[in-house]
Design a protein around this motif. Structure first.
Motif, PDB file in Angstrom:
ATOM      1  N   ASN A   1     -32.481 -89.541  -8.280  1.00  7.41           N
ATOM      2  CA  ASN A   1     -33.610 -90.469  -8.266  1.00  7.41           C
ATOM      3  C   ASN A   1     -33.855 -90.900  -6.823  1.00  7.41           C
ATOM      4  O   ASN A   1     -33.021 -90.680  -5.940  1.00  7.41           O
ATOM      5  CB  ASN A   1     -33.310 -91.691  -9.140  1.00  7.41           C
ATOM      6  N   GLU A   2     -34.992 -91.513  -6.565  1.00  7.33           N
ATOM      7  CA  GLU A   2     -35.347 -91.898  -5.196  1.00  7.33           C
ATOM      8  C   GLU A   2     -34.335 -92.852  -4.573  1.00  7.33           C
ATOM      9  O   GLU A   2     -34.116 -92.829  -3.361  1.00  7.33           O
ATOM     10  CB  GLU A   2     -36.744 -92.536  -5.165  1.00  7.33           C
ATOM     11  N   ASP A   3     -33.716 -93.703  -5.379  1.00  7.51           N
ATOM     12  CA  ASP A   3     -32.776 -94.687  -4.833  1.00  7.51           C
ATOM     13  C   ASP A   3     -31.374 -94.119  -4.637  1.00  7.51           C
ATOM     14  O   ASP A   3     -30.454 -94.853  -4.260  1.00  7.51           O
ATOM     15  CB  ASP A   3     -32.715 -95.927  -5.731  1.00  7.51           C
ATOM     16  N   GLY A   4     -31.183 -92.816  -4.883  1.00  5.53           N
ATOM     17  CA  GLY A   4     -29.879 -92.200  -4.682  1.00  5.53           C
ATOM     18  C   GLY A   4     -29.017 -92.145  -5.921  1.00  5.53           C
ATOM     19  O   GLY A   4     -27.943 -91.535  -5.906  1.00  5.53           O
ATOM     20  N   SER A   5     -29.453 -92.772  -6.990  1.00  8.74           N
ATOM     21  CA  SER A   5     -28.736 -92.673  -8.255  1.00  8.74           C
ATOM     22  C   SER A   5     -29.110 -91.349  -8.930  1.00  8.74           C
ATOM     23  O   SER A   5     -29.949 -90.594  -8.424  1.00  8.74           O
ATOM     24  CB  SER A   5     -29.086 -93.850  -9.168  1.00  8.74           C
TER      25      SER A   5
ATOM     26  N   LYS B   1     -24.498 -94.119  -7.119  1.00 10.19           N
ATOM     27  CA  LYS B   1     -24.473 -93.563  -5.765  1.00 10.19           C
ATOM     28  C   LYS B   1     -23.596 -92.321  -5.799  1.00 10.19           C
ATOM     29  O   LYS B   1     -22.771 -92.133  -6.705  1.00 10.19           O
ATOM     30  CB  LYS B   1     -23.944 -94.586  -4.758  1.00 10.19           C
ATOM     31  N   LEU B   2     -23.781 -91.444  -4.807  1.00 15.00           N
ATOM     32  CA  LEU B   2     -23.095 -90.154  -4.798  1.00 15.00           C
ATOM     33  C   LEU B   2     -21.586 -90.284  -4.917  1.00 15.00           C
ATOM     34  O   LEU B   2     -20.929 -89.454  -5.556  1.00 15.00           O
ATOM     35  CB  LEU B   2     -23.439 -89.388  -3.518  1.00 15.00           C
ATOM     36  N   GLU B   3     -21.025 -91.317  -4.320  1.00 14.07           N
ATOM     37  CA  GLU B   3     -19.578 -91.482  -4.342  1.00 14.07           C
ATOM     38  C   GLU B   3     -19.041 -91.604  -5.768  1.00 14.07           C
ATOM     39  O   GLU B   3     -17.878 -91.291  -6.042  1.00 14.07           O
ATOM     40  CB  GLU B   3     -19.167 -92.706  -3.528  1.00 14.07           C
ATOM     41  N   ASP B   4     -19.891 -92.044  -6.688  1.00 10.79           N
ATOM     42  CA  ASP B   4     -19.450 -92.239  -8.067  1.00 10.79           C
ATOM     43  C   ASP B   4     -19.145 -90.920  -8.772  1.00 10.79           C
ATOM     44  O   ASP B   4     -18.443 -90.911  -9.796  1.00 10.79           O
ATOM     45  CB  ASP B   4     -20.518 -92.996  -8.870  1.00 10.79           C
ATOM     46  N   ILE B   5     -19.677 -89.807  -8.256  1.00  9.70           N
ATOM     47  CA  ILE B   5     -19.420 -88.511  -8.898  1.00  9.70           C
ATOM     48  C   ILE B   5     -17.924 -88.221  -8.914  1.00  9.70           C
ATOM     49  O   ILE B   5     -17.425 -87.542  -9.820  1.00  9.70           O
ATOM     50  CB  ILE B   5     -20.190 -87.385  -8.181  1.00  9.70           C
ATOM     51  N   SER B   6     -17.198 -88.749  -7.934  1.00 10.19           N
ATOM     52  CA  SER B   6     -15.757 -88.510  -7.882  1.00 10.19           C
ATOM     53  C   SER B   6     -15.034 -89.096  -9.088  1.00 10.19           C
ATOM     54  O   SER B   6     -13.906 -88.719  -9.389  1.00 10.19           O
ATOM     55  CB  SER B   6     -15.173 -89.107  -6.594  1.00 10.19           C
TER      56      SER B   6
ATOM     57  N   ASP C   1      -9.681 -78.586 -13.988  1.00 12.86           N
ATOM     58  CA  ASP C   1     -10.218 -78.100 -12.723  1.00 12.86           C
ATOM     59  C   ASP C   1     -11.718 -77.862 -12.812  1.00 12.86           C
ATOM     60  O   ASP C   1     -12.439 -78.037 -11.832  1.00 12.86           O
ATOM     61  CB  ASP C   1      -9.519 -76.801 -12.310  1.00 12.86           C
ATOM     62  N   LEU C   2     -12.185 -77.457 -13.981  1.00  8.11           N
ATOM     63  CA  LEU C   2     -13.617 -77.256 -14.160  1.00  8.11           C
ATOM     64  C   LEU C   2     -14.381 -78.542 -13.867  1.00  8.11           C
ATOM     65  O   LEU C   2     -15.445 -78.525 -13.256  1.00  8.11           O
ATOM     66  CB  LEU C   2     -13.892 -76.789 -15.589  1.00  8.11           C
ATOM     67  N   PHE C   3     -13.825 -79.676 -14.286  1.00  6.34           N
ATOM     68  CA  PHE C   3     -14.506 -80.954 -14.104  1.00  6.34           C
ATOM     69  C   PHE C   3     -14.261 -81.558 -12.721  1.00  6.34           C
ATOM     70  O   PHE C   3     -14.833 -82.595 -12.395  1.00  6.34           O
ATOM     71  CB  PHE C   3     -14.068 -81.926 -15.197  1.00  6.34           C
ATOM     72  N   LYS C   4     -13.429 -80.917 -11.921  1.00 10.80           N
ATOM     73  CA  LYS C   4     -13.174 -81.390 -10.562  1.00 10.80           C
ATOM     74  C   LYS C   4     -13.918 -80.562  -9.521  1.00 10.80           C
ATOM     75  O   LYS C   4     -13.665 -80.685  -8.323  1.00 10.80           O
ATOM     76  CB  LYS C   4     -11.670 -81.354 -10.261  1.00 10.80           C
ATOM     77  N   MET C   5     -14.837 -79.720  -9.957  1.00 12.71           N
ATOM     78  CA  MET C   5     -15.539 -78.857  -9.017  1.00 12.71           C
ATOM     79  C   MET C   5     -16.244 -79.644  -7.915  1.00 12.71           C
ATOM     80  O   MET C   5     -16.329 -79.197  -6.774  1.00 12.71           O
ATOM     81  CB  MET C   5     -16.552 -77.975  -9.747  1.00 12.71           C
ATOM     82  N   ALA C   6     -16.770 -80.817  -8.256  1.00 11.40           N
ATOM     83  CA  ALA C   6     -17.511 -81.600  -7.272  1.00 11.40           C
ATOM     84  C   ALA C   6     -16.651 -81.960  -6.068  1.00 11.40           C
ATOM     85  O   ALA C   6     -17.166 -82.178  -4.968  1.00 11.40           O
ATOM     86  CB  ALA C   6     -18.057 -82.872  -7.916  1.00 11.40           C
ATOM     87  N   GLU C   7     -15.328 -82.006  -6.262  1.00  7.92           N
ATOM     88  CA  GLU C   7     -14.438 -82.366  -5.170  1.00  7.92           C
ATOM     89  C   GLU C   7     -14.340 -81.261  -4.122  1.00  7.92           C
ATOM     90  O   GLU C   7     -13.804 -81.484  -3.029  1.00  7.92           O
ATOM     91  CB  GLU C   7     -13.052 -82.698  -5.716  1.00  7.92           C
ATOM     92  N   SER C   8     -14.839 -80.070  -4.438  1.00  9.63           N
ATOM     93  CA  SER C   8     -14.789 -78.966  -3.480  1.00  9.63           C
ATOM     94  C   SER C   8     -15.978 -78.962  -2.531  1.00  9.63           C
ATOM     95  O   SER C   8     -16.075 -78.079  -1.672  1.00  9.63           O
ATOM     96  CB  SER C   8     -14.750 -77.618  -4.238  1.00  9.63           C
TER      97      SER C   8
ATOM     98  N   GLU D   1     -24.645 -84.737   0.503  1.00 15.82           N
ATOM     99  CA  GLU D   1     -25.445 -85.801   1.104  1.00 15.82           C
ATOM    100  C   GLU D   1     -26.869 -85.742   0.549  1.00 15.82           C
ATOM    101  O   GLU D   1     -27.400 -84.655   0.298  1.00 15.82           O
ATOM    102  CB  GLU D   1     -25.487 -85.665   2.628  1.00 15.82           C
ATOM    103  N   PHE D   2     -27.469 -86.908   0.378  1.00 15.66           N
ATOM    104  CA  PHE D   2     -28.849 -86.965  -0.116  1.00 15.66           C
ATOM    105  C   PHE D   2     -29.530 -88.212   0.429  1.00 15.66           C
ATOM    106  O   PHE D   2     -28.968 -89.308   0.408  1.00 15.66           O
ATOM    107  CB  PHE D   2     -28.876 -86.999  -1.647  1.00 15.66           C
ATOM    108  N   ASN D   3     -30.742 -88.030   0.954  1.00 13.27           N
ATOM    109  CA  ASN D   3     -31.587 -89.155   1.325  1.00 13.27           C
ATOM    110  C   ASN D   3     -33.043 -88.726   1.157  1.00 13.27           C
ATOM    111  O   ASN D   3     -33.315 -87.642   0.608  1.00 13.27           O
ATOM    112  CB  ASN D   3     -31.300 -89.641   2.755  1.00 13.27           C
ATOM    113  N   LYS D   4     -33.980 -89.540   1.608  1.00 14.72           N
ATOM    114  CA  LYS D   4     -35.397 -89.245   1.381  1.00 14.72           C
ATOM    115  C   LYS D   4     -35.926 -88.096   2.230  1.00 14.72           C
ATOM    116  O   LYS D   4     -37.028 -87.593   1.984  1.00 14.72           O
ATOM    117  CB  LYS D   4     -36.238 -90.501   1.623  1.00 14.72           C
ATOM    118  N   LYS D   5     -35.144 -87.677   3.223  1.00 14.34           N
ATOM    119  CA  LYS D   5     -35.585 -86.594   4.097  1.00 14.34           C
ATOM    120  C   LYS D   5     -34.944 -85.256   3.768  1.00 14.34           C
ATOM    121  O   LYS D   5     -35.582 -84.208   3.908  1.00 14.34           O
ATOM    122  CB  LYS D   5     -35.289 -86.954   5.555  1.00 14.34           C
ATOM    123  N   ARG D   6     -33.684 -85.295   3.319  1.00 14.29           N
ATOM    124  CA  ARG D   6     -32.968 -84.038   3.146  1.00 14.29           C
ATOM    125  C   ARG D   6     -31.835 -84.156   2.144  1.00 14.29           C
ATOM    126  O   ARG D   6     -31.411 -85.253   1.769  1.00 14.29           O
ATOM    127  CB  ARG D   6     -32.399 -83.572   4.495  1.00 14.29           C
TER     128      ARG D   6
END
Length: 262
Positions: free
Chosen positions: A26-30, A115-120, A162-169, A173-178
């Protein structure tokens, strides 16, 4: 951190499987993070094998936020530590459909993040949820694997985790530009160390497992750095897909940078 991508290889090497990782922003990073896989081809491998016990059909949807709301009065009576553990499950959703008759087996777990950090926290939530259907979903693999592969005993116990820990690999980064996502230095080192130099592009089994990453954005895509990426039809997302050889041969295959129109 061990190389989670290669651990997924060892879990699913013996049957055709489509693995999908998707992040919606989403635009706010969630947004939401989802891992799913389709092992329907594996179900077909069991057709006509009378030695296998019949598997009960499963069609399950668990929305943990709904469950917690329904049980809030009972949960309020629990110790505070237990309440906190249960509350951590609120962003999690689980869906599974398995049918021998339809030769279908699909599993999806999604996790809403602020926020992205929550994916962990995704892998921890899946583990804490202790979803019995996940164990049941692996059971059909018993008896389907070739004897020289060690049978079901050769499947690593930690493969599903391990399948559910893929994000740790990946560093994401995400913002309004890139948007950017790159394999971590640790995961890169692990992949290079464990690279299978005998695997060839024309090996008949390299397409038995395909891994897809999908990213959906609130902004239109302007440029994409990775030539393997495909821009979605609405120009608000990209996807990358690789088989076992491509993933093994190029640790940076999924590295990507996306520039948005502004």
């Amino acid at each position: 951190m061990r190389n989670t991508i290669l651990c997924v290889f060892s879990l699913l090497l013996f049957a055709s499987c489509q693995i999908r990782e998707e992040i919606r922003f989403n635009e706010d990073g969630s947004g939401s993070y989802e891992v799913g896989f389709d092992m329907s081809e594996m179900m077909k491998m069991g057709e006509g094998n009378d030695s296998l016990p019949p598997q009960a059909a499963i069609d399950t949807l668990i929305i943990f936020a709904t469950f917690l709301e329904e049980k809030k009065d009972s949960i309020a009576q629990l110790p505070k530590a237990e309440q906190e553990k249960l509350e951590a499950l609120r962003p999690l959703r689980f869906a599974m459909k398995m049918s021998e008759e339809e030769n279908q087996m699909n599993i999806r777990l999604s996790y809403a993040f602020d926020k992205l950090e929550d994916i962990s926290k995704f892998a921890e939530a899946v583990e804490a949820a202790d979803i019995k259907e996940l164990d049941q979903g692996v059971n059909p693999m018993e008896g389907m694997m070739p004897a020289d592969a060690g049978g079901a005993d050769s499947v690593p116990k930690n493969g599903m985790e391990d399948l559910f820990k893929m994000a740790e690999s990946f560093d994401t980064e995400f913002n309004k530009k890139r948007f950017s996502r790159k394999v971590t230095e640790k995961a890169m080192a692990d992949m290079l160390q464990k690279k299978d130099t005998t695997l060839k592009a024309d090996d008949p089994f390299v397409d038995m497992m395909r891994f897809k990453q999908v990213y959906r954005f609130p902004f239109k895509v302007k440029n994409v750095s990775n030539p393997n990426a495909k821009i979605l039809s609405d120009f608000k997302g990209v996807e990358l897909e690789a088989n076992m050889y491509e993933m093994n041969n190029d640790p940076e295959y999924f590295n990507i940078e996306v520039e948005f129109e502004r």
